[in-house]
Design a protein around this motif. Sequence first.
Motif, PDB file in Angstrom:
ATOM      1  N   LYS A  46       0.793  -1.224   0.000  1.00 53.48           N
ATOM      2  CA  LYS A  46       0.000   0.000   0.000  1.00 53.48           C
ATOM      3  C   LYS A  46       0.828   1.279   0.000  1.00 53.48           C
ATOM      4  CE  LYS A  46      -4.003  -2.200   2.060  1.00 53.48           C
ATOM      5  NZ  LYS A  46      -4.669  -2.575   3.311  1.00 53.48           N
ATOM      6  N   LYS A  64       1.905 -10.918   1.294  1.00 47.54           N
ATOM      7  CA  LYS A  64       0.789 -10.235   1.935  1.00 47.54           C
ATOM      8  C   LYS A  64       0.627 -10.805   3.332  1.00 47.54           C
ATOM      9  CE  LYS A  64      -2.003  -9.516  -2.265  1.00 47.54           C
ATOM     10  NZ  LYS A  64      -2.310  -8.080  -2.196  1.00 47.54           N
ATOM     11  N   LEU A  65       0.163  -9.986   4.258  1.00 50.28           N
ATOM     12  CA  LEU A  65      -0.068 -10.430   5.631  1.00 50.28           C
ATOM     13  C   LEU A  65      -1.542 -10.318   5.980  1.00 50.28           C
ATOM     14  CD1 LEU A  65       2.766  -8.823   7.829  1.00 50.28           C
ATOM     15  CD2 LEU A  65       2.512 -11.213   7.143  1.00 50.28           C
ATOM     16  N   LEU A  66      -2.026 -11.259   6.783  1.00 49.66           N
ATOM     17  CA  LEU A  66      -3.313 -11.074   7.449  1.00 49.66           C
ATOM     18  C   LEU A  66      -3.056 -10.414   8.800  1.00 49.66           C
ATOM     19  CD1 LEU A  66      -5.040 -14.482   6.603  1.00 49.66           C
ATOM     20  CD2 LEU A  66      -5.440 -12.240   5.582  1.00 49.66           C
ATOM     21  N   SER A  67      -4.132  -9.911   9.379  1.00 50.13           N
ATOM     22  CA  SER A  67      -3.966  -9.113  10.597  1.00 50.13           C
ATOM     23  C   SER A  67      -3.325  -9.898  11.733  1.00 50.13           C
ATOM     24  CB  SER A  67      -5.331  -8.568  11.044  1.00 50.13           C
ATOM     25  OG  SER A  67      -6.265  -9.627  11.154  1.00 50.13           O
ATOM     26  N   ARG A  70      -0.544 -14.250   9.731  1.00 49.91           N
ATOM     27  CA  ARG A  70      -0.416 -15.250   8.666  1.00 49.91           C
ATOM     28  C   ARG A  70       0.117 -14.577   7.415  1.00 49.91           C
ATOM     29  NH1 ARG A  70      -6.354 -17.576   8.728  1.00 49.91           N
ATOM     30  NH2 ARG A  70      -6.695 -15.565   9.760  1.00 49.91           N
ATOM     31  N   ARG A  71       1.022 -15.246   6.744  1.00 47.28           N
ATOM     32  CA  ARG A  71       1.719 -14.637   5.617  1.00 47.28           C
ATOM     33  C   ARG A  71       1.587 -15.507   4.377  1.00 47.28           C
ATOM     34  NH1 ARG A  71       8.282 -13.933   5.355  1.00 47.28           N
ATOM     35  NH2 ARG A  71       8.072 -16.193   5.522  1.00 47.28           N
ATOM     36  N   GLN A  72       1.350 -14.891   3.262  1.00 44.77           N
ATOM     37  CA  GLN A  72       1.367 -15.613   1.989  1.00 44.77           C
ATOM     38  C   GLN A  72       2.370 -14.951   1.071  1.00 44.77           C
ATOM     39  OE1 GLN A  72      -0.112 -18.504   1.011  1.00 44.77           O
ATOM     40  NE2 GLN A  72       1.192 -18.303  -0.802  1.00 44.77           N
ATOM     41  N   GLY A  74       3.748 -14.406  -2.424  1.00 45.36           N
ATOM     42  CA  GLY A  74       3.214 -14.569  -3.773  1.00 45.36           C
ATOM     43  C   GLY A  74       4.266 -14.933  -4.797  1.00 45.36           C
ATOM     44  N   ASN A  87       0.219  -1.353 -11.712  1.00 45.55           N
ATOM     45  CA  ASN A  87      -0.564  -0.578 -12.654  1.00 45.55           C
ATOM     46  C   ASN A  87      -1.200   0.622 -11.964  1.00 45.55           C
ATOM     47  OD1 ASN A  87      -3.156  -0.233 -14.626  1.00 45.55           O
ATOM     48  ND2 ASN A  87      -1.302  -0.944 -15.638  1.00 45.55           N
ATOM     49  N   ARG A  92       1.186  -3.693  -4.055  1.00 47.97           N
ATOM     50  CA  ARG A  92       0.191  -4.632  -3.534  1.00 47.97           C
ATOM     51  C   ARG A  92       0.835  -5.741  -2.712  1.00 47.97           C
ATOM     52  NH1 ARG A  92      -1.771  -4.101  -8.780  1.00 47.97           N
ATOM     53  NH2 ARG A  92      -1.031  -6.187  -9.245  1.00 47.97           N
ATOM     54  N   PHE A  93       2.147  -5.735  -2.603  1.00 51.61           N
ATOM     55  CA  PHE A  93       2.849  -6.656  -1.728  1.00 51.61           C
ATOM     56  C   PHE A  93       3.867  -5.885  -0.907  1.00 51.61           C
ATOM     57  CE2 PHE A  93       1.706  -9.689  -5.146  1.00 51.61           C
ATOM     58  CZ  PHE A  93       1.180 -10.714  -4.382  1.00 51.61           C
TER      59      PHE A  93
END
Lengths: 227, 227
Positions: A46, A64-67, A70-72, A74, A87, A92-93
Amino acid sequence: MLTHLTPTSLPRPHSFSEFGMTAESNPSINLNEFTYRRGSEIYGEKEPAQYVYQVLSGTVRSYKLLSDGRRQIGAFHVPRDIFGLENGGFHRFTTEAVVDTAVRLIKRESLEAIAENDGALIKNLLFMTATNLQHAEDHMLLLGRKTSMERVAAFLIEMDRRLTAAGILALPMTRRDIADYLGLTLETISRSLSYLRELGVLRFIDNNQRHVVIMDRRQLVEFDRQT
Amino acid sequence: MLTHLTPTSLPRPHSFSEFGMTAESNPSINLNEFTYRRGSEIYGEKEPAQYVYQVLSGTVRSYKLLSDGRRQIGAFHVPRDIFGLENGGFHRFTTEAVVDTAVRLIKRESLEAIAENDGALIKNLLFMTATNLQHAEDHMLLLGRKTSMERVAAFLIEMDRRLTAAGILALPMTRRDIADYLGLTLETISRSLSYLRELGVLRFIDNNQRHVVIMDRRQLVEFDRQT
DNA sequence: CGGGGGCTTGAGGCCACTCAACGATAGTGG
DNA sequence: CCACTATCGTTGAGTGGCCTCAAGCCCCCG
């Protein structure tokens, strides 16, 4: 900023030719180099996207992280890869250096200014975005439908292709990174790798087991049920 | 082909204005309409991409299959959505009509021919590809790290936003489709929806429980731990 | 040499899956 | 118009694959 300028003697194995330009061909673009220490953040999710990056050496993770933490992850970005291309105007990451990493960066605004009148450049941006999309689409199938063994096998095959294409693999990332890329836990990664070693599909060399792996690509694809 | 021509009286709620063009503004493009019966295939994975599609009515699913039949749906396409846009020459998903569906289609080659000299069009293609990428990135987080309840809540919120934005939702797809989109089983979908109904977050109307849902968006977001 | 990070391995638990039964509805053909 | 069938959804019982928690080792590094 945790970044610091790199000496100009850094390797420059590849240029921003993917953008159809170099600093020489277009002096209005300044291509700066930075290095990031292992673990340091390159940019956050962001944040406004000021630069586009190309890995010169090292490895970068995008996640990306959840609150609740937890992490993903990409994608991993290895030398030659371009990342940070957005774009919209915002990343976004979050991206971090997996190990000490050197990047070349280009100002987003100058890129856009040139793209305005350069159809070939826009087409290159489109091509790169489509490549990222294809990777994400394949990864959705992995995350949604593959077993842990299939995921690990697919990961090793992907890294073999992207890092060496030689069957000898120096993995820069930790078990936790791999787990967060594959939607598993680090223990499951460890167990899967141990199992593949028991079967003789993998061999760890270097007394530290972590980094270097010899793999039998033929056998591995048997574990990743493809399309 | 299982397709058949639609009567010209079909609704034309939206044009291909996302491409910056219409049949009127550029007569070299022919915008044809077709309908597909529920369940019929629109195109298959790895087929050459001849057309780009826009949904006029109905719903389309895009999916990949593993050799043993496991399926991952990458996206649902609802009216106004454009799908089938490939950067390479081949489709990367199989697409099928979820219900009887009308689409408008445009020849890929004519699109490319125009894009050659039309920077605005290429930028639109880039924007659409980037939008698809963003969706895939968010979906990776869902598939890799979210619980079943979080996935179902996120799904309902997404469909509410895209289908109605009104809190009343007519879901065109089956439990199995939802499951294959969220990386779960149909039983888990059914149980999750039942649980949300018990809690009063959802209500099914229509004696057939399947199609119409009234949802409390406020409460639902509590179940989908966001970023 | 002490501490921390990373990896492995074991034991136990749980969330989602599997298997199964059943009801409701829509489509089909006699 | 009514079996007949297939499809879809719900719910229950039991299982299992991966997760959680824990212990211990190795290596690096201050």
